[in-house]
Scaffold this active site. Sequence first.
Site, short mmCIF file in Angstrom:
data_model
loop_
_atom_site.label_atom_id
_atom_site.label_comp_id
_atom_site.label_asym_id
_atom_site.label_seq_id
_atom_site.Cartn_x
_atom_site.Cartn_y
_atom_site.Cartn_z
CB ILE A 11 0.02 -19.51 -91.71
CG1 ILE A 11 0.89 -19.83 -92.92
CG2 ILE A 11 0.05 -18.04 -91.42
CD1 ILE A 11 0.33 -19.29 -94.20
CB CYS A 12 -2.92 -23.71 -90.38
SG CYS A 12 -3.45 -23.08 -88.80
N PRO A 13 -0.77 -25.23 -92.25
CG PRO A 13 -0.56 -27.22 -93.47
CD PRO A 13 -0.54 -25.71 -93.62
CB CYS A 40 -7.16 -21.55 -86.94
SG CYS A 40 -5.75 -20.97 -87.83
CG HIS B 111 -4.84 -23.15 -93.42
ND1 HIS B 111 -4.18 -23.94 -94.32
CD2 HIS B 111 -5.24 -23.95 -92.42
CE1 HIS B 111 -4.17 -25.17 -93.86
NE2 HIS B 111 -4.80 -25.21 -92.71
#
Lengths: 72, 297
Positions: A11-13, A40, B111
């Site tokens: 997952i980001c980042p 994303c 996020h």
Amino acid sequence: MVHEIMCMGEICPLPLLKAKKKYEEMKEGEILKVVVDHRCTLDNLETYFSKLNCSMEVKEVLKGVWEVYIKK
Amino acid sequence: MNIENLRAFYKTVYYKSISSAARELYLSQPTISQQIKALEKDLKATLLKRTNRGVFPTPAGELVYQYAERILNLYDNMVKDLECCENNCINRLTISACPTIGQYALPCTLHEFKRRYKNITVHVEHNFTPEVIYNVKEGGIDIGFIEGCYVDENISCIPLGDFKMHFVASGNWEEKSLSKNKLLRYNFFIIHRKCALRKIIEETLLAHEIDIKKLKIEMESPSIESIKSSVAAGHGLSILPYIAIKKELYTKTLSIVEVEGIEFNYSYSLIYNKKIYKKSKMDFIDFIKNNGKDFFC
């Protein structure tokens, strides 16, 4: 030479950080391949690398899985 | 009624033991006993039977226990929201999500949400759909993610789109398409019946005249990860949501098997209690309405 980073399920980042680090280590003319599975993450990569002097190509290899090729 | 007395009673029934309740609440056993006696006095009912095998609730105690769970959940959430309010961080958000959303689709969304709305503390727990609905209705949880949809006089539902499940086998499985009859030959690893996806699987199979009871079910598991490992090892077939198997499809550790055009379609939705207003909750709902689908992968 192609450097590959597998970011599936990450997952980001995290993917962007990994990609940045690898990109810095690379020499001119080399290619970075990043595999991502979140939209994303893809957007983040596109936003960041479009500002740099490099060419970028994105392939959606499966529904929701992208291979991003960045040439330095 | 003192809420801490209710908590003492609740923990005692939960552990069936005064000493365990005392240990968890950092209190002495006599204190717990006194608290329960005070509660019994307040409510004018005997709540506990004390035997030499431990303590058990009376029918009245059973009733109070059911309510106590909801009251304490709501109360604890109120206290935490209040703390946040006093510290000028109005942005505490609690989410209860069904496992597939919680594990595979939500981390990204959160996020991005946190990037746009600073100072937010998000608490996420994973539950099965019926528990998620219960948490949002009774437990003071702000947001729920469920399979399917649920609406009543207090709960609103926002559909998040349509998703698919597929028959899956290991990556080097040779028969990429099977006939319905052949399904009966192979072992199946199926999502546990507590999960709402299981109902969708059963209904879809039934619509194609396949009775799930006739399949050779080797294992039922609530954990998609463990099902994936068994299938990847070549032990049999399963039916899993696409969002949970993308990585394995890419690395070719799993593959999709077509069975006479059978498609498992289902939907996810977001639910919330429309009677309780909270800024962080409304921000999150707006965020999902406007961008949700882009961040759901």
